[in-house]
Design an enzyme around this catalytic site. Structure first.
Site, PDB file in Angstrom:
ATOM      1  N   HIS A  99     -59.234  61.187 -60.737  1.00 27.29           N
ATOM      2  CA  HIS A  99     -59.144  59.592 -61.201  1.00 27.29           C
ATOM      3  C   HIS A  99     -59.851  58.859 -59.839  1.00 27.29           C
ATOM      4  CE1 HIS A  99     -57.187  56.072 -62.738  1.00 27.29           C
ATOM      5  NE2 HIS A  99     -56.727  55.858 -61.480  1.00 27.29           N
TER       6      HIS A  99
ATOM      7  N   SER B 152     -59.457  52.076 -63.291  1.00 27.84           N
ATOM      8  CA  SER B 152     -58.092  52.187 -63.530  1.00 27.84           C
ATOM      9  C   SER B 152     -57.494  50.762 -63.936  1.00 27.84           C
ATOM     10  CB  SER B 152     -57.487  52.453 -62.127  1.00 27.84           C
ATOM     11  OG  SER B 152     -56.293  53.314 -62.446  1.00 27.84           O
TER      12      SER B 152
ATOM     13  N   LYS C 250     -58.732  48.232 -66.920  1.00 28.41           N
ATOM     14  CA  LYS C 250     -58.087  47.507 -67.965  1.00 28.41           C
ATOM     15  C   LYS C 250     -58.419  46.003 -67.803  1.00 28.41           C
ATOM     16  CE  LYS C 250     -53.643  50.002 -66.518  1.00 28.41           C
ATOM     17  NZ  LYS C 250     -54.012  51.430 -66.898  1.00 28.41           N
TER      18      LYS C 250
ATOM     19  N   TRP D 114     -53.328  61.554 -66.717  1.00 30.55           N
ATOM     20  CA  TRP D 114     -52.430  60.452 -66.868  1.00 30.55           C
ATOM     21  C   TRP D 114     -53.199  59.383 -67.720  1.00 30.55           C
ATOM     22  CZ3 TRP D 114     -47.473  59.165 -66.208  1.00 30.55           C
ATOM     23  CH2 TRP D 114     -47.210  57.994 -65.951  1.00 30.55           C
TER      24      TRP D 114
HETATM   25  C1  GCU Z   1     -51.069  53.775 -62.078  1.00 28.50           C
HETATM   26  C2  GCU Z   1     -50.786  53.295 -63.409  1.00 28.50           C
HETATM   27  C3  GCU Z   1     -52.214  53.276 -64.195  1.00 28.50           C
HETATM   28  C4  GCU Z   1     -53.171  52.668 -63.434  1.00 28.50           C
HETATM   29  C5  GCU Z   1     -53.407  53.222 -62.164  1.00 28.50           C
HETATM   30  C6  GCU Z   1     -54.455  52.715 -60.976  1.00 28.50           C
HETATM   31  O1  GCU Z   1     -51.352  55.085 -62.021  1.00 28.50           O
HETATM   32  O2  GCU Z   1     -49.981  54.113 -63.995  1.00 28.50           O
HETATM   33  O3  GCU Z   1     -51.942  52.687 -65.557  1.00 28.50           O
HETATM   34  O4  GCU Z   1     -54.210  52.792 -64.156  1.00 28.50           O
HETATM   35  O5  GCU Z   1     -52.255  53.109 -61.368  1.00 28.50           O
HETATM   36  O6  GCU Z   1     -54.452  51.400 -61.280  1.00 28.50           O
HETATM   37  O7  GCU Z   1     -54.858  53.197 -60.284  1.00 28.50           O
END
Ligand code: GCU
Length: 430
Positions: A410, A268, A272, A359
């Site tokens: 997720h 997540s 990134k 998402w």
């Molecule tokens: C939120 C955010 C995402 C991210 C996620 C996470 O949902 O919008 O961009 O990846 O948090 O880090 O769990």
């Protein structure tokens, strides 16, 4: 793990930031493939001037151009390694019934025990050989990675409620015993050791606490940007990625780790981060993105699920200020996330998506990898053996590139780790 949501993600994350301030209406998200606009991706194999690369020898120059663009417009400029790094082994001992050696190392950036530090938790398989390793940051503190009572509770600021794993309350933003092992399922530490891998992890909040404080804490305080802060000053994702490189600096010195076989992995927001670390630091032999979504593997030009407007309004501290100019203006982008992935070439690269994680735009994550694969082919480094996103639970894997789309949420699951270990086994010739 966080639930994907049609509403602003800050609701799911329990954060009152950006889009939710002052009663602003949540931004809608598109989940209709028919509404994905037509788009043309910037060509990884052409310089910004428009000239096509004449051969593989020109790739390093193109890669440098892409990295400069991504630093300037998205993640911010990453500082060099600081002149002084000091490693203090604070604890070590047998773990997992003698099958592993646990080490807890504090990375300091000053001669004195002051300023920010990164506490690294390392499990080494008791093989007597330097082990290949998985390295990743954790969301809630090292003590949440396994029930092991010898893991020190994180001393850094933690969220009142853990973002991932078993729900726990951290009263006064301090970690407590209740959260020990809360994220164990997402880490599979004993399983990885049983597969012959070392696991290295550190709490992202040691490097930079995950809230918008105007960049005064964490390593932003150690390496401050000029004032007023330029539009390309590093954000939190960049700081976390910088921290991963500092942990790699340490791993290169540990005799229990084979530094040529280190995979950087993240989920997540930390996915990134793993991608930015892996794109910028060529010491990582394998880069793994688990459900990294917008600002990670997913193509922004698709505007499916989370968009730049969502991520920059809910998490204004993650990227550099220049990135906000693309909120709702994706057509102005001169880059997209396939270029980030391409910067990993010709090293190992694995992208994973989850069916219920709309998402994060699983199709956009796959397409991004597929377009990055063109660079691997150009470099004669193999390709991704799929042109369309595969069905659920049917991974597609070349030697250097892998992708899976699993059922479920997720999250990082045992299934994901099994794929990563299998892929790493082949890549590392084990
Ligand atoms: C939120 C955010 C995402 C991210 C996620 C996470 O949902 O919008 O961009 O990846 O948090 O880090 O769990």
């Amino acid at each position: 793990m966080l639930n994907s949501t049609d509403l602003a993600p800050a609701v799911a994350a329990g954060l009152a930031l950006g889009a939710l301030v002052a009663g602003a209406a949540p931004l809608p998200a598109n989940y209709d493939e028919d509404k994905v606009p037509a788009y043309t991706l910037p060509d990884a194999l052409r310089f910004a001037s428009g000239a096509a690369l004449s051969g593989p020898d020109q790739w390093p120059r193109r890669r440098a151009e892409i990295l400069a663009l991504l630093q300037d417009q998205m993640y911010g400029v990453m500082p060099e390694r600081p002149p002084l790094l000091r490693y203090e082994t604070r604890e070590s001992g047998p773990a997992f019934g003698g099958r592993a050696l646990r080490k807890q190392i504090r990375i300091w950036f000053a001669l004195q025990d002051q300023g920010p530090f990164i506490d690294v938790l390392l499990y080494l398989p008791s093989t007597g050989q330097p082990a290949p390793a998985f390295l990743g940051l954790n969301f809630n503190g090292n003590h949440t990675v396994h029930e092991d009572p010898a893991i020190r509770l994180t001393e850094s600021w933690v969220r009142e409620k853990n973002l991932t794993g078993r729900p726990v309350v951290n009263r006064g933003n301090r970690a407590n015993e209740e959260s020990r092992g809360a994220d164990a399922e997402a880490w599979q530490a004993e399983y990885l050791v049983s597969r012959g891998y070392a696991l290295a992890t550190a709490y992202c909040g040691d490097i930079d606490p995950d809230f918008d404080d105007g960049f005064t804490n964490g390593v932003h305080a150690l390496l401050p940007s000029p004032s007023p802060r330029p539009g390309n000053a590093w954000g939190t994702v960049c700081a976390w990625a910088w921290g991963l490189s500092r942990i790699m600096d340490y791993l290169q010195t540990d005799p229990g780790v084979n530094p040529r076989k280190v995979a950087v992995m993240g989920h997540s927001r930390l996915g990134k981060t793993a991608l930015w670390a892996g794109a910028t630091d060529e010491r990582f032999a394998l880069v793994i993105s688990n459900n990294s979504g917008c600002g990670g593997a997913a193509l922004s030009l698709r505007r499916y699920g989370e968009t730049i407007a969502h991520v920059t309004s809910s998490f204004p501290h993650w990227f550099c200020a220049n990135y906000t100019r693309y909120a709702g203006r994706e057509q102005d982008l001169t880059f997209d996330q396939h270029l980030l992935l391409a910067c990993v070439a010709p090293r190992g690269l694995y992208v994973a998506s989850a069916e219920e994680d709309r998402w994060a735009d699983p199709t956009g994550e796959f397409l991004s990898l597929r377009h990055a694969a063109a660079v691997y082919a150009f470099l004669d480094a193999g390709t991704l053996p799929a042109t369309e996103r595969p069905p659920v639970n049917q991974p597609v894997e070349g030697l250097l590139l892998g992708y899976h789309y699993r059922t479920g949420k997720h999250a990082v699951l045992r299934y994901d780790w099994e794929r990563y270990a299998d892929f790493a086994d082949r890549l590392f010739g084990r």
